[in-house]
Scaffold this motif. Structure first.
Motif, PDB file in Angstrom:
ATOM      1  N   PRO A  11       0.823  -1.231   0.000  1.00  0.00           N
ATOM      2  CA  PRO A  11       0.000   0.000   0.000  1.00  0.00           C
ATOM      3  C   PRO A  11       0.847   1.267   0.000  1.00  0.00           C
ATOM      4  CG  PRO A  11      -0.832  -1.586   1.600  1.00  0.00           C
ATOM      5  CD  PRO A  11       0.487  -2.094   1.142  1.00  0.00           C
ATOM      6  N   TRP A  12       1.897   1.269   0.829  1.00  0.00           N
ATOM      7  CA  TRP A  12       2.787   2.438   0.887  1.00  0.00           C
ATOM      8  C   TRP A  12       3.505   2.624  -0.448  1.00  0.00           C
ATOM      9  CZ3 TRP A  12       8.124   2.500   0.292  1.00  0.00           C
ATOM     10  CH2 TRP A  12       8.757   3.685   0.618  1.00  0.00           C
ATOM     11  N   LEU A  13       3.970   1.499  -1.022  1.00  0.00           N
ATOM     12  CA  LEU A  13       4.693   1.553  -2.298  1.00  0.00           C
ATOM     13  C   LEU A  13       3.784   2.063  -3.416  1.00  0.00           C
ATOM     14  CD1 LEU A  13       7.554   0.754  -3.236  1.00  0.00           C
ATOM     15  CD2 LEU A  13       6.615  -1.443  -3.932  1.00  0.00           C
ATOM     16  N   ALA A  14       2.546   1.577  -3.472  1.00  0.00           N
ATOM     17  CA  ALA A  14       1.597   2.005  -4.503  1.00  0.00           C
ATOM     18  C   ALA A  14       1.284   3.487  -4.383  1.00  0.00           C
ATOM     19  CB  ALA A  14       0.306   1.187  -4.399  1.00  0.00           C
ATOM     20  N   HIS A  15       1.186   3.969  -3.132  1.00  0.00           N
ATOM     21  CA  HIS A  15       0.861   5.388  -2.902  1.00  0.00           C
ATOM     22  C   HIS A  15       1.982   6.301  -3.393  1.00  0.00           C
ATOM     23  CE1 HIS A  15      -0.658   9.008  -0.965  1.00  0.00           C
ATOM     24  NE2 HIS A  15       0.524   9.159  -0.382  1.00  0.00           N
ATOM     25  N   TYR A  16       3.219   5.984  -3.011  1.00  0.00           N
ATOM     26  CA  TYR A  16       4.330   6.888  -3.328  1.00  0.00           C
ATOM     27  C   TYR A  16       4.844   6.738  -4.760  1.00  0.00           C
ATOM     28  CZ  TYR A  16       4.601   8.440   1.477  1.00  0.00           C
ATOM     29  OH  TYR A  16       4.303   9.014   2.702  1.00  0.00           O
ATOM     30  N   THR A  17       4.545   5.625  -5.394  1.00  0.00           N
ATOM     31  CA  THR A  17       4.952   5.465  -6.804  1.00  0.00           C
ATOM     32  C   THR A  17       3.798   5.747  -7.756  1.00  0.00           C
ATOM     33  OG1 THR A  17       4.409   3.110  -6.801  1.00  0.00           O
ATOM     34  CG2 THR A  17       6.674   3.726  -6.194  1.00  0.00           C
ATOM     35  N   HIS A  18       2.611   6.099  -7.186  1.00  0.00           N
ATOM     36  CA  HIS A  18       1.403   6.321  -7.991  1.00  0.00           C
ATOM     37  C   HIS A  18       1.098   5.110  -8.869  1.00  0.00           C
ATOM     38  CE1 HIS A  18       1.293  10.457  -6.646  1.00  0.00           C
ATOM     39  NE2 HIS A  18       2.548  10.602  -6.996  1.00  0.00           N
ATOM     40  N   GLU A  19       1.388   3.905  -8.303  1.00  0.00           N
ATOM     41  CA  GLU A  19       1.128   2.619  -8.961  1.00  0.00           C
ATOM     42  C   GLU A  19       1.825   2.507 -10.322  1.00  0.00           C
ATOM     43  OE1 GLU A  19      -3.041   1.842  -9.036  1.00  0.00           O
ATOM     44  OE2 GLU A  19      -3.183   1.620  -6.853  1.00  0.00           O
ATOM     45  N   SER A  20       2.974   3.164 -10.431  1.00  0.00           N
ATOM     46  CA  SER A  20       3.762   3.048 -11.662  1.00  0.00           C
ATOM     47  C   SER A  20       4.450   1.677 -11.688  1.00  0.00           C
ATOM     48  CB  SER A  20       4.827   4.155 -11.706  1.00  0.00           C
ATOM     49  OG  SER A  20       5.771   3.893 -12.723  1.00  0.00           O
ATOM     50  N   PRO A  21       4.183   0.822 -12.676  1.00  0.00           N
ATOM     51  CA  PRO A  21       4.793  -0.519 -12.718  1.00  0.00           C
ATOM     52  C   PRO A  21       6.323  -0.478 -12.699  1.00  0.00           C
ATOM     53  CG  PRO A  21       3.010  -0.359 -14.319  1.00  0.00           C
ATOM     54  CD  PRO A  21       3.247   1.032 -13.801  1.00  0.00           C
ATOM     55  N   VAL A  22       6.899   0.490 -13.415  1.00  0.00           N
ATOM     56  CA  VAL A  22       8.369   0.588 -13.491  1.00  0.00           C
ATOM     57  C   VAL A  22       8.955   0.904 -12.120  1.00  0.00           C
ATOM     58  CG1 VAL A  22      10.294   1.855 -14.503  1.00  0.00           C
ATOM     59  CG2 VAL A  22       8.322   1.272 -15.915  1.00  0.00           C
ATOM     60  N   LEU A  23       8.384   1.900 -11.429  1.00  0.00           N
ATOM     61  CA  LEU A  23       8.902   2.293 -10.115  1.00  0.00           C
ATOM     62  C   LEU A  23       8.682   1.202  -9.068  1.00  0.00           C
ATOM     63  CD1 LEU A  23       7.780   6.049  -9.976  1.00  0.00           C
ATOM     64  CD2 LEU A  23      10.074   5.141 -10.423  1.00  0.00           C
ATOM     65  N   MET A  24       7.525   0.539  -9.125  1.00  0.00           N
ATOM     66  CA  MET A  24       7.255  -0.538  -8.165  1.00  0.00           C
ATOM     67  C   MET A  24       8.214  -1.711  -8.381  1.00  0.00           C
ATOM     68  SD  MET A  24       3.064  -0.486  -7.942  1.00  0.00           S
ATOM     69  CE  MET A  24       2.989  -1.699  -6.631  1.00  0.00           C
ATOM     70  N   LEU A  25       8.454  -2.048  -9.651  1.00  0.00           N
ATOM     71  CA  LEU A  25       9.408  -3.127  -9.952  1.00  0.00           C
ATOM     72  C   LEU A  25      10.808  -2.763  -9.471  1.00  0.00           C
ATOM     73  CD1 LEU A  25      10.106  -5.808 -11.346  1.00  0.00           C
ATOM     74  CD2 LEU A  25      10.419  -4.526 -13.471  1.00  0.00           C
ATOM     75  N   LEU A  26      11.219  -1.502  -9.701  1.00  0.00           N
ATOM     76  CA  LEU A  26      12.546  -1.053  -9.260  1.00  0.00           C
ATOM     77  C   LEU A  26      12.684  -1.164  -7.748  1.00  0.00           C
ATOM     78  CD1 LEU A  26      15.254   0.246  -9.999  1.00  0.00           C
ATOM     79  CD2 LEU A  26      14.152   2.486  -9.782  1.00  0.00           C
ATOM     80  N   ALA A  27      11.647  -0.773  -7.003  1.00  0.00           N
ATOM     81  CA  ALA A  27      11.689  -0.844  -5.543  1.00  0.00           C
ATOM     82  C   ALA A  27      11.805  -2.293  -5.066  1.00  0.00           C
ATOM     83  CB  ALA A  27      10.444  -0.185  -4.951  1.00  0.00           C
ATOM     84  N   LEU A  28      11.057  -3.207  -5.715  1.00  0.00           N
ATOM     85  CA  LEU A  28      11.119  -4.620  -5.325  1.00  0.00           C
ATOM     86  C   LEU A  28      12.475  -5.238  -5.661  1.00  0.00           C
ATOM     87  CD1 LEU A  28       7.526  -5.758  -6.402  1.00  0.00           C
ATOM     88  CD2 LEU A  28       8.363  -5.363  -4.078  1.00  0.00           C
ATOM     89  N   VAL A  29      13.053  -4.816  -6.774  1.00  0.00           N
ATOM     90  CA  VAL A  29      14.393  -5.308  -7.142  1.00  0.00           C
ATOM     91  C   VAL A  29      15.421  -4.868  -6.101  1.00  0.00           C
ATOM     92  CG1 VAL A  29      16.267  -5.048  -8.823  1.00  0.00           C
ATOM     93  CG2 VAL A  29      13.938  -5.490  -9.612  1.00  0.00           C
ATOM     94  N   ILE A  30      15.310  -3.627  -5.631  1.00  0.00           N
ATOM     95  CA  ILE A  30      16.229  -3.123  -4.594  1.00  0.00           C
ATOM     96  C   ILE A  30      16.087  -3.945  -3.312  1.00  0.00           C
ATOM     97  CG2 ILE A  30      16.711  -1.153  -3.078  1.00  0.00           C
ATOM     98  CD1 ILE A  30      15.930   0.656  -5.452  1.00  0.00           C
ATOM     99  N   ILE A  31      14.842  -4.243  -2.927  1.00  0.00           N
ATOM    100  CA  ILE A  31      14.613  -5.059  -1.725  1.00  0.00           C
ATOM    101  C   ILE A  31      15.212  -6.448  -1.909  1.00  0.00           C
ATOM    102  CG2 ILE A  31      12.822  -6.165  -0.316  1.00  0.00           C
ATOM    103  CD1 ILE A  31      11.046  -3.708  -0.954  1.00  0.00           C
ATOM    104  N   ALA A  32      15.000  -7.033  -3.096  1.00  0.00           N
ATOM    105  CA  ALA A  32      15.544  -8.365  -3.372  1.00  0.00           C
ATOM    106  C   ALA A  32      17.070  -8.348  -3.340  1.00  0.00           C
ATOM    107  CB  ALA A  32      15.049  -8.860  -4.728  1.00  0.00           C
ATOM    108  N   SER A  33      17.671  -7.266  -3.866  1.00  0.00           N
ATOM    109  CA  SER A  33      19.141  -7.167  -3.878  1.00  0.00           C
ATOM    110  C   SER A  33      19.724  -7.078  -2.470  1.00  0.00           C
ATOM    111  CB  SER A  33      19.568  -5.951  -4.700  1.00  0.00           C
ATOM    112  OG  SER A  33      19.171  -4.754  -4.057  1.00  0.00           O
ATOM    113  N   LEU A  34      18.906  -6.609  -1.522  1.00  0.00           N
ATOM    114  CA  LEU A  34      19.358  -6.567  -0.121  1.00  0.00           C
ATOM    115  C   LEU A  34      19.163  -7.920   0.552  1.00  0.00           C
ATOM    116  CD1 LEU A  34      17.872  -3.105   0.939  1.00  0.00           C
ATOM    117  CD2 LEU A  34      20.255  -3.626   0.408  1.00  0.00           C
ATOM    118  N   LEU A  35      18.110  -8.653   0.152  1.00  0.00           N
ATOM    119  CA  LEU A  35      17.824  -9.940   0.789  1.00  0.00           C
ATOM    120  C   LEU A  35      18.756 -11.051   0.307  1.00  0.00           C
ATOM    121  CD1 LEU A  35      13.904 -10.044   0.769  1.00  0.00           C
ATOM    122  CD2 LEU A  35      15.396  -9.753   2.754  1.00  0.00           C
ATOM    123  N   ILE A  36      19.147 -11.007  -0.975  1.00  0.00           N
ATOM    124  CA  ILE A  36      19.943 -12.110  -1.543  1.00  0.00           C
ATOM    125  C   ILE A  36      21.287 -12.280  -0.829  1.00  0.00           C
ATOM    126  CG2 ILE A  36      21.174 -12.876  -3.621  1.00  0.00           C
ATOM    127  CD1 ILE A  36      18.785 -11.750  -5.237  1.00  0.00           C
TER     128      ILE A  36
END
Length: 473
Positions: free
Chosen positions: A410-435
């Protein structure tokens, strides 16, 4: 000059001869929507038909059937759709404005703006700004009126949008009216003349009516009395078919003062008297304006008895109007309470849904912790294979990643205005920290498991040796 007059006459004839929706056609459309609504139960389809019915009424009568807005809001709340909520609040604002509560009208318009903006609904956003401008027109605030008409024009959708011409007509009418109000007839013509063609594309007598009297007012202000008279003649011919009180009031507010200034008192008296007896006389705003014009005319004619008669009528109508406004505001308050109850029910459902989600998140977190604890407990007594460690490590990584995604979505959708590109970029960053964290944890577990496996095997070997030695003895 004669060439211009001939051109205008030919053009007006072509408009008259073109296909236009008369009152019977309009009524057939309304009846058709009502028949469809009688058998429609699916929420989104019902919303669509209710809105179409409201907009059809608006196109021909000037004001939509805002009594439908309560049901529209209920459906929008049920579907949790920002665009539908913006539409509902816009219509509720119109209901409040028509009932004399401009403050409540603006309040609902301001609630609708961020919802339409969030949904990127430019069609609705421009409509809201035009409706806000109408409030300021009623309050005789030309500066704010012009400001919001311009904002509506700036937020119009693309020309390919099916409602583009309707919004364009509102913009052209608003800008022409604004420039006439501030005494700039040249600028008014820039918008009033194209409005004729726009109204023809819409097949709307209402907007054609507006276009003719606005052109007439601009031409009169520029000194072209002959051209103004032709436009006014066309407007008067259409007037009996126009059922919008406010369009009639705006026309009378422009036409009668021009007649008075030209000292055409006979026609001025006829038009003003018609405001007291015509179909629109049911509207006290309209009657009050007519009585005021008649008082002014008889004062200029130095007929004090008649002037006094209409002055007295003005006072009586003002009192009736004041009482009627109070009744309208009471009705508006009751309607607002109905809307408040709908919103309160929606908030309760939303809070209940939020509590349900929080419980689910807590259970998921508990499940992840339980999975890790059970895995570690069993691994202390069971020999663990490195492949199984890798499998459960990847499974755990995916579970944690999806859990984080659920939490922050919900927070991600709000601040990225549900932009698929920005949401994907944010998830990739999270994944890069978890790996990297996963690799380190998996390496540590494997090292511990290897040592533990060696210890388990050593203990098992000792027990086997002891058993064999016992058998030998």
């Amino acid at each position: 000059m004669m060439k211009r007059i001939v051109w205008l006459c030919c053009f007006l004839f072509s408009v008259q001869a073109s296909k236009s929706l008369d009152s019977a056609d309009h009524q057939r459309q309304v009846d058709s929507f009502k028949r469809v609504l009688a058998v429609t139960t699916k929420p989104i389809d019902r919303f669509t038909n209710l809105l179409a019915l409201s907009e059809t009424t608006s196109l021909h009568n000037g004001d939509p059937d805002s009594s439908l807005s309560a049901e529209l809001l209920q459906i929008a709340r049920h579907l949790q759709n920002d665009s539908l909520l913006a539409i509902s609040y816009d219509l509720i604002g119109q209901y409040s404005r028509v009932n004399g509560d401009n403050t409540a009208g603006l309040e609902y318009y301001f609630k609708a703006i961020p919802l339409a903006d969030k949904a990127h609904d430019k069609r609705r956003l421009s409509s809201i700004y035009f409706d806000m401008a109408t409030v300021y027109f009623n309050l005789q605030n030309n500066e704010e009126y012009g400001k919001y008409i311009k904002k509506g024009g700036e937020n119009m959708p693309d020309k390919t949008h099916p409602k583009y011409d309707l919004l364009l007509a509102q913009y052209q009418r608003g800008m022409a009216t604004y420039f006439i109000q501030i005494h700039q007839p040249d600028s008014a013509l820039v918008y009033a003349q194209p409005l004729i063609a726009t109204s023809q594309r819409l097949q709307s007598q209402l907007y054609a009516f507006n276009a003719y009297y606005l052109n007439a007012a601009a031409q009169d202000a520029l000194g072209d009395k002959e051209m103004a008279a032709l436009y006014f003649k066309k407007t008067l011919a259409m007037s009996p078919n126009i059922k919008s009180f406010y369009s009639q009031l705006r026309f009378a507010s422009i036409y009668i003062p021009i007649l008075i200034s030209n000292r055409n008192f006979t026609e001025a008296k006829k038009q003003a008297a018609g405001m007291l007896t015509g179909f629109a006389s049911a509207n006290n705003d309209y009657k009050l304006k007519g009585a005021g014009f008649l008082r002014q005319i008889y004062e200029l004619l130095h007929q004090p008895d008649s002037a006094y008669y209409y002055a007295k009528m003005e006072i009586e109508l003002s009192q009736v109007l004041f009482n009627q406004n109070n009744i309208n505001k009471i009705q508006s308050l009751a309607f607002n309470e109905q809307i408040r109850n709908i919103e309160a029910d929606a908030r309760q459902k939303q809070e209940a849904e939020q509590r349900r989600q929080n419980i689910q998140f807590a259970l998921i977190a508990f499940g992840i912790v339980t999975f890790i604890v059970v895995f570690l407990l069993f691994s202390r007594s069971i020999v663990a294979n490195e492949k199984w460690i890798s499998f459960f490590g990847i499974l755990g990584l995916l579970i944690v990643f999806e859990f984080i995604n659920l939490l922050i979505h919900p927070w991600l959708a709000h601040y990225t205005h549900e932009s698929p590109v920005l949401m994907l970029l944010a998830l990739v960053i999270i994944a890069s920290l978890l790996i990297p964290l996963h690799h380190r944890l998996e390496k540590w577990i494997k090292e511990k498991m290897i040592e533990k496996n060696k210890a388990i095997r050593l203990v098992a070997a000792k027990k086997t040796i002891e058993k064999l030695e016992g058998k030998q003895n």
